[in-house]
Scaffold this motif. Structure first.
Motif, mmCIF file in Angstrom:
data_model
loop_
_atom_site.group_PDB
_atom_site.id
_atom_site.type_symbol
_atom_site.label_atom_id
_atom_site.label_comp_id
_atom_site.label_asym_id
_atom_site.label_seq_id
_atom_site.Cartn_x
_atom_site.Cartn_y
_atom_site.Cartn_z
ATOM 1 N N ASN A 1 2.401 -3.407 -1.452
ATOM 2 C CA ASN A 1 1.259 -4.098 -0.845
ATOM 3 C C ASN A 1 0.996 -5.436 -1.511
ATOM 4 O OD1 ASN A 1 0.187 -2.507 1.357
ATOM 5 N ND2 ASN A 1 -0.379 -0.953 -0.148
ATOM 6 N N GLU B 1 0.847 -11.749 7.955
ATOM 7 C CA GLU B 1 0.386 -10.476 7.399
ATOM 8 C C GLU B 1 0.116 -9.457 8.505
ATOM 9 O OE1 GLU B 1 -3.021 -11.625 5.183
ATOM 10 O OE2 GLU B 1 -1.901 -12.181 3.384
ATOM 11 N N GLN C 1 -0.101 3.209 3.359
ATOM 12 C CA GLN C 1 -1.497 2.790 3.432
ATOM 13 C C GLN C 1 -1.672 1.416 2.810
ATOM 14 O OE1 GLN C 1 -4.033 5.752 1.662
ATOM 15 N NE2 GLN C 1 -3.306 7.387 2.990
ATOM 16 N N THR C 2 -2.694 0.717 3.250
ATOM 17 C CA THR C 2 -3.051 -0.565 2.658
ATOM 18 C C THR C 2 -4.563 -0.639 2.508
ATOM 19 O OG1 THR C 2 -2.860 -2.970 2.870
ATOM 20 C CG2 THR C 2 -3.165 -1.722 4.906
ATOM 21 N N GLN C 3 -5.015 -1.291 1.467
ATOM 22 C CA GLN C 3 -6.453 -1.377 1.203
ATOM 23 C C GLN C 3 -7.107 -2.522 1.951
ATOM 24 O OE1 GLN C 3 -8.010 1.029 -0.551
ATOM 25 N NE2 GLN C 3 -5.990 1.983 -0.695
ATOM 26 N N ASP C 4 -6.354 -3.586 2.193
ATOM 27 C CA ASP C 4 -6.921 -4.784 2.798
ATOM 28 C C ASP C 4 -6.542 -4.887 4.273
ATOM 29 O OD1 ASP C 4 -7.952 -5.580 0.288
ATOM 30 O OD2 ASP C 4 -5.995 -6.426 -0.248
ATOM 31 N N ILE C 5 -7.439 -5.471 5.049
ATOM 32 C CA ILE C 5 -7.161 -5.730 6.452
ATOM 33 C C ILE C 5 -6.455 -7.084 6.562
ATOM 34 C CG2 ILE C 5 -8.121 -6.028 8.762
ATOM 35 C CD1 ILE C 5 -8.465 -3.230 7.632
ATOM 36 N N PRO C 6 -5.225 -7.122 7.088
ATOM 37 C CA PRO C 6 -4.502 -8.403 7.178
ATOM 38 C C PRO C 6 -5.203 -9.354 8.144
ATOM 39 C CG PRO C 6 -3.338 -6.687 8.386
ATOM 40 C CD PRO C 6 -4.440 -6.005 7.636
ATOM 41 N N ASP C 7 -5.177 -10.666 7.807
ATOM 42 C CA ASP C 7 -5.871 -11.621 8.666
ATOM 43 C C ASP C 7 -5.059 -12.881 8.972
ATOM 44 O OD1 ASP C 7 -5.962 -12.783 6.174
ATOM 45 O OD2 ASP C 7 -8.149 -12.742 5.989
ATOM 46 N N ARG D 1 2.150 -5.927 8.926
ATOM 47 C CA ARG D 1 1.526 -4.600 8.953
ATOM 48 C C ARG D 1 1.878 -3.859 10.240
ATOM 49 N NH1 ARG D 1 1.102 -0.433 6.138
ATOM 50 N NH2 ARG D 1 -0.594 0.964 6.688
ATOM 51 N N SER E 1 4.475 -10.306 -0.871
ATOM 52 C CA SER E 1 4.266 -10.982 0.403
ATOM 53 C C SER E 1 5.247 -10.469 1.445
ATOM 54 C CB SER E 1 4.455 -12.497 0.243
ATOM 55 O OG SER E 1 5.803 -12.802 -0.072
#
Length: 337
Positions: free
Chosen positions: A287, A234, A224-230, A238, A290
């Motif tokens: 997470n 990244e 799981q990851t908390q942030d949405i990669p942009d 993901r 990098s």
């Protein structure tokens, strides 16, 4: 004596986390490692672990793993040929100097532009000397833990599990062959890529009747990851994490289903293996790292990951280790829900 099989994920340089986990587990004299299934970096760790155990017991295994990761740390960057390594200090200085001003790094740019085929026949696999330094008489031998190495058949997309004498240096290089970084590894006329595409790691080889019911998964790719990669890197990272976890989640779902059938009396006990699943992970750390660090095994990063792995293993032994042999300690419902 508590018997357990190990399932070791791949994840490039992040496999040093597993180094730390194994280093701590080997200090527990009451824990017997009966089987190992490894993919990519997990394959390297598994081969070094078995070779070290046969050569010098637990202390020998710890020393062999130390040597393995010291050798990996000398590579510098998996995308670079040895003759480019001389420029690494300048490259790292540029990265440090530009970090405060740029939302990307030189390595991140290289990841988008680099192809292992651009060098043609001049390309050499930087992992080749590391892998061939292992004693394959021990790695392939019948003594010690049973070892299984997974790779992906490029033509069919199916998993290929190597065991026994089939575990050659080429098999391990195939298991660790990220196609954007390494040239395809050919074995008996078939091309192979990283085993993570089809089994990261494969659990089913560990279902053999003579192996223990307990499987300890050392997880490197965050579930799981908390942030949405942009950013492009990244996002790609993901995507890779999700795809590399898909096969493992599928096998865990099947294990959970069989256990439920047995518990509900809808399947006769003993007809299928009732697997106790345990897991060691540190998704918070993974997470935070990098994506490009997977390809840049600097000594500082490797030591940091080893320490984190030892800490995670210590927590497992304190909290879930006592359940080995009786019940699973991993929360499969929460993981799969």
């Amino acid at each position: 004596m508590r018997r357990v099989s190990l399932a070791l994920q791949g994840g490039g340089a992040h496999g040093a986390f597993t180094w730390g986990v194994l280093d701590r587990l080997l200090e527990d004299d009451d824990l017997e490692i009966a089987g190992i299934s490894g993919t990519s970096a997990g394959a390297l760790n598994g081969a070094a672990l078995k070779a070290g155990l046969l050569a010098g017991g637990r202390a020998g295994a710890r020393q062999r793993l130390d040597l393995l990761w010291a050798q990996v740390g000398e590579i510098g960057d998996f995308r670079m040929l040895p003759w480019i390594a001389a420029f690494l200090p300048a490259l790292r200085f540029w990265q440090t100097a530009s970090a405060a001003f740029l939302p990307f790094s030189p390595q991140a740019i290289a990841a988008q532009l680099y192809s292992p085929y651009v060098f043609g026949s001049r390309w050499t696999n930087p992992l080749d000397p590391v892998v061939r330094d292992l004693d394959f008489r021990q790695v392939c031998g019948a003594a010690g833990p049973r070892l299984f190495i997974s790779a992906t058949n490029v033509r069919t997309g199916k998993i290929k599990v190597f065991a026994g004498e089939a575990i050659t240096p080429e098999a391990i290089l195939a298991s660790a062959c990220l196609p954007t970084v390494f040239q395809t590894v050919e074995i008996d006329g078939e091309g192979y890529w990283d085993g993570g595409f089809s089994g990261n790691p494969a659990l089913f080889p560990l279902y053999e009747p003579d192996l223990p019911d307990d499987i300890l998964v050392v997880s490197i790719n965050p579930m799981q990851t908390q942030d949405i990669p942009d950013t492009p890197l990244e996002i790609q990272n993901r995507i890779n994490e999700i795809s590399f976890n898909a096969s493992l989640l599928g096998e865990l779902r099947a294990i959970n289903f069989v256990r439920r059938l047995i518990a509900e009396g809808r399947m006769e006990p003993g007809k299928m293996k009732s697997v106790n699943v345990h897991m060691i992970a540190d998704d918070g750390l993974m997470n935070a790292l990098s994506a490009e660090s997977k390809l840049s095994p600097t000594p500082y990063l490797l030591e940091r990951l080893k320490a984190a792995g030892r800490g995670a293993a210590e927590r497992f032994l304190s909290n879930g280790g006592s359940r080995i042999g009786t019940e699973g300690s991993a929360d499969l419902h929460g993981l799969l829900g």
